[in-house]
Motif scaffolding. Structure first.
Motif, PDB file in Angstrom:
ATOM      1  N   ARG A 148       0.986  -0.975   0.380  1.00 55.91           N
ATOM      2  CA  ARG A 148       0.502  -0.177   0.084  1.00 55.91           C
ATOM      3  C   ARG A 148       0.819   1.484  -0.009  1.00 55.91           C
ATOM      4  N   GLY A 149       0.341   2.728  -0.740  1.00 51.96           N
ATOM      5  CA  GLY A 149       1.321   3.037  -0.857  1.00 51.96           C
ATOM      6  C   GLY A 149       2.720   3.270  -1.603  1.00 51.96           C
ATOM      7  N   PHE A 150       2.378   2.248  -2.442  1.00 53.68           N
ATOM      8  CA  PHE A 150       3.754   2.440  -3.045  1.00 53.68           C
ATOM      9  C   PHE A 150       3.120   3.539  -5.020  1.00 53.68           C
ATOM     10  N   SER A 151       4.655   3.893  -5.189  1.00 54.42           N
ATOM     11  CA  SER A 151       3.811   5.054  -6.257  1.00 54.42           C
ATOM     12  C   SER A 151       4.299   4.345  -7.251  1.00 54.42           C
ATOM     13  N   ARG A 152       4.698   2.891  -7.582  1.00 57.01           N
ATOM     14  CA  ARG A 152       4.897   1.970  -8.921  1.00 57.01           C
ATOM     15  C   ARG A 152       5.252   0.145  -9.012  1.00 57.01           C
ATOM     16  N   GLU A 153       4.780  -0.155  -9.156  1.00 56.67           N
ATOM     17  CA  GLU A 153       4.867  -1.695  -9.135  1.00 56.67           C
ATOM     18  C   GLU A 153       5.471  -1.870 -10.747  1.00 56.67           C
ATOM     19  N   ILE A 154       5.900  -2.870 -10.395  1.00 59.25           N
ATOM     20  CA  ILE A 154       7.085  -3.738 -11.715  1.00 59.25           C
ATOM     21  C   ILE A 154       6.890  -4.931 -10.928  1.00 59.25           C
ATOM     22  N   GLU A 155       5.634  -5.540 -12.154  1.00 59.91           N
ATOM     23  CA  GLU A 155       5.780  -6.860 -12.006  1.00 59.91           C
ATOM     24  C   GLU A 155       7.530  -7.640 -11.632  1.00 59.91           C
ATOM     25  N   GLY A 156       7.647  -8.851 -10.960  1.00 59.19           N
ATOM     26  CA  GLY A 156       8.857  -9.454 -11.778  1.00 59.19           C
ATOM     27  C   GLY A 156       8.286 -10.836 -11.814  1.00 59.19           C
ATOM     28  N   GLY A 157       8.522 -12.002 -11.336  1.00 60.80           N
ATOM     29  CA  GLY A 157       8.452 -13.294 -11.830  1.00 60.80           C
ATOM     30  C   GLY A 157       9.048 -14.327 -11.287  1.00 60.80           C
ATOM     31  N   ASP A 158      10.256 -15.351 -11.650  1.00 61.88           N
ATOM     32  CA  ASP A 158      10.881 -16.026 -10.655  1.00 61.88           C
ATOM     33  C   ASP A 158      12.616 -14.544 -10.807  1.00 61.88           C
ATOM     34  N   ASN A 159      13.199 -15.714 -10.000  1.00 62.13           N
ATOM     35  CA  ASN A 159      14.464 -14.812 -10.164  1.00 62.13           C
ATOM     36  C   ASN A 159      15.273 -14.453 -10.671  1.00 62.13           C
ATOM     37  N   THR A 160      15.175 -14.899 -11.580  1.00 55.96           N
ATOM     38  CA  THR A 160      16.128 -14.589 -12.868  1.00 55.96           C
ATOM     39  C   THR A 160      15.247 -13.167 -13.646  1.00 55.96           C
ATOM     40  N   LYS A 161      13.717 -13.179 -13.154  1.00 58.59           N
ATOM     41  CA  LYS A 161      12.667 -12.033 -13.785  1.00 58.59           C
ATOM     42  C   LYS A 161      13.159 -10.373 -12.763  1.00 58.59           C
ATOM     43  N   THR A 162      13.157 -11.116 -11.542  1.00 58.54           N
ATOM     44  CA  THR A 162      13.119 -10.772 -10.733  1.00 58.54           C
ATOM     45  C   THR A 162      14.326  -9.264 -10.423  1.00 58.54           C
ATOM     46  N   PHE A 163      15.910  -9.774 -11.347  1.00 56.29           N
ATOM     47  CA  PHE A 163      16.827  -9.358 -11.263  1.00 56.29           C
ATOM     48  C   PHE A 163      17.179  -8.455 -12.199  1.00 56.29           C
ATOM     49  N   GLU A 164      16.550  -8.782 -13.684  1.00 56.19           N
ATOM     50  CA  GLU A 164      16.142  -8.670 -15.046  1.00 56.19           C
ATOM     51  C   GLU A 164      15.682  -6.758 -14.482  1.00 56.19           C
ATOM     52  N   VAL A 165      14.439  -6.750 -13.427  1.00 55.23           N
ATOM     53  CA  VAL A 165      13.968  -5.521 -13.230  1.00 55.23           C
ATOM     54  C   VAL A 165      14.815  -4.319 -11.971  1.00 55.23           C
ATOM     55  N   LEU A 166      15.462  -5.058 -11.290  1.00 57.92           N
ATOM     56  CA  LEU A 166      16.343  -4.597 -10.613  1.00 57.92           C
ATOM     57  C   LEU A 166      17.281  -3.762 -10.788  1.00 57.92           C
ATOM     58  N   ARG A 167      18.202  -4.969 -12.064  1.00 56.92           N
ATOM     59  CA  ARG A 167      18.828  -4.214 -12.879  1.00 56.92           C
ATOM     60  C   ARG A 167      18.395  -2.903 -13.855  1.00 56.92           C
ATOM     61  N   CYS A 168      17.397  -2.715 -13.791  1.00 58.21           N
ATOM     62  CA  CYS A 168      15.962  -1.638 -14.525  1.00 58.21           C
ATOM     63  C   CYS A 168      16.375  -0.613 -14.339  1.00 58.21           C
ATOM     64  N   LEU A 169      16.248  -0.688 -12.808  1.00 66.03           N
ATOM     65  CA  LEU A 169      16.303   0.196 -11.543  1.00 66.03           C
ATOM     66  C   LEU A 169      17.090   0.769 -11.041  1.00 66.03           C
ATOM     67  N   LEU A 170      18.503   0.169 -11.289  1.00 63.18           N
ATOM     68  CA  LEU A 170      19.922   0.774 -10.789  1.00 63.18           C
ATOM     69  C   LEU A 170      20.228   1.433 -11.918  1.00 63.18           C
ATOM     70  N   ASP A 171      19.722   1.216 -13.486  1.00 63.41           N
ATOM     71  CA  ASP A 171      20.910   1.764 -14.427  1.00 63.41           C
ATOM     72  C   ASP A 171      19.462   3.068 -15.024  1.00 63.41           C
ATOM     73  N   GLU A 172      18.649   3.594 -13.728  1.00 61.71           N
ATOM     74  CA  GLU A 172      17.091   5.236 -13.345  1.00 61.71           C
ATOM     75  C   GLU A 172      17.994   6.222 -12.463  1.00 61.71           C
ATOM     76  N   PRO A 173      17.214   7.327 -12.296  1.00 62.03           N
ATOM     77  CA  PRO A 173      17.527   7.797 -11.219  1.00 62.03           C
ATOM     78  C   PRO A 173      16.490   7.633 -10.736  1.00 62.03           C
ATOM     79  N   PHE A 174      17.252   7.400  -9.525  1.00 71.42           N
ATOM     80  CA  PHE A 174      15.235   6.665  -8.660  1.00 71.42           C
ATOM     81  C   PHE A 174      15.996   7.403  -7.023  1.00 71.42           C
ATOM     82  N   GLU A 175      14.779   7.215  -6.284  1.00 71.44           N
ATOM     83  CA  GLU A 175      15.317   8.093  -4.918  1.00 71.44           C
ATOM     84  C   GLU A 175      13.872   7.281  -4.359  1.00 71.44           C
ATOM     85  N   GLY A 176      13.615   6.789  -3.331  1.00 74.66           N
ATOM     86  CA  GLY A 176      12.839   6.243  -2.445  1.00 74.66           C
ATOM     87  C   GLY A 176      12.588   4.641  -1.759  1.00 74.66           C
TER      88      GLY A 176
END
Length: 147
Positions: A1-29
């Protein structure tokens, strides 16, 4: 509750892909990732060898991301329960779980046994300067992160 964005993960490999993408963009929070293969594929099925392979793969993938974390990033690695594949039960097997915290500004220190998972929430609230939750005791001072 209260998240500004939700990105669907999946298995560990897919979750790592999402994490990698987040590390490549400006992010605070606050970002939360659930690597659930340990639980759903191996822990509940008492698959010790599969759990070991999963842990080795996770460790290698996470190690590749370490250089991408920024100066102000603080990473908490923990779980909401244990699911030991070596126990006779296929249910959750442990109440106490490891809590590993790292970042360039984190002072390495033992946080001791915590009575409740709420301590992690209180610590994160402290670090972010958010309203303290009703439950939990922050250990941010032990890590040199007290605001």
């Amino acid at each position: 509750r209260g998240f500004s964005r939700e990105i669907e993960g999946g298995d560990n490999t897919k979750t790592f892909e999402v994490l990698r993408c987040l590390l490549d963009e400006p992010f605070e929070g606050l970002a939360v990732f659930n690597f659930n293969d340990f639980d759903t594929l191996y822990g509940h099925r008492n698959d010790v060898a599969g759990f070991a392979r999963c842990l080795e793969a996770w460790d290698a993938q996470f190690g590749n991301l370490l250089p991408l974390f920024g100066e102000n990033d603080i990473v908490f690695i923990t779980a909401d329960h244990g699911n030991d594949p070596t126990t006779p039960s296929t249910d959750h097997s442990r109440e106490a779980v490891p809590v590993l915290i790292f970042g360039k500004k984190v002072k390495p220190a033992p946080i001791g046994y915590r009575e409740t998972f709420a301590d992690v929430g209180a610590t994160i609230a402290d670090i972010l300067g958010a309203k303290r939750p009703r439950f939990g005791v922050s250990f941010s001072g032990v890590l040199g992160l007290k605001k």
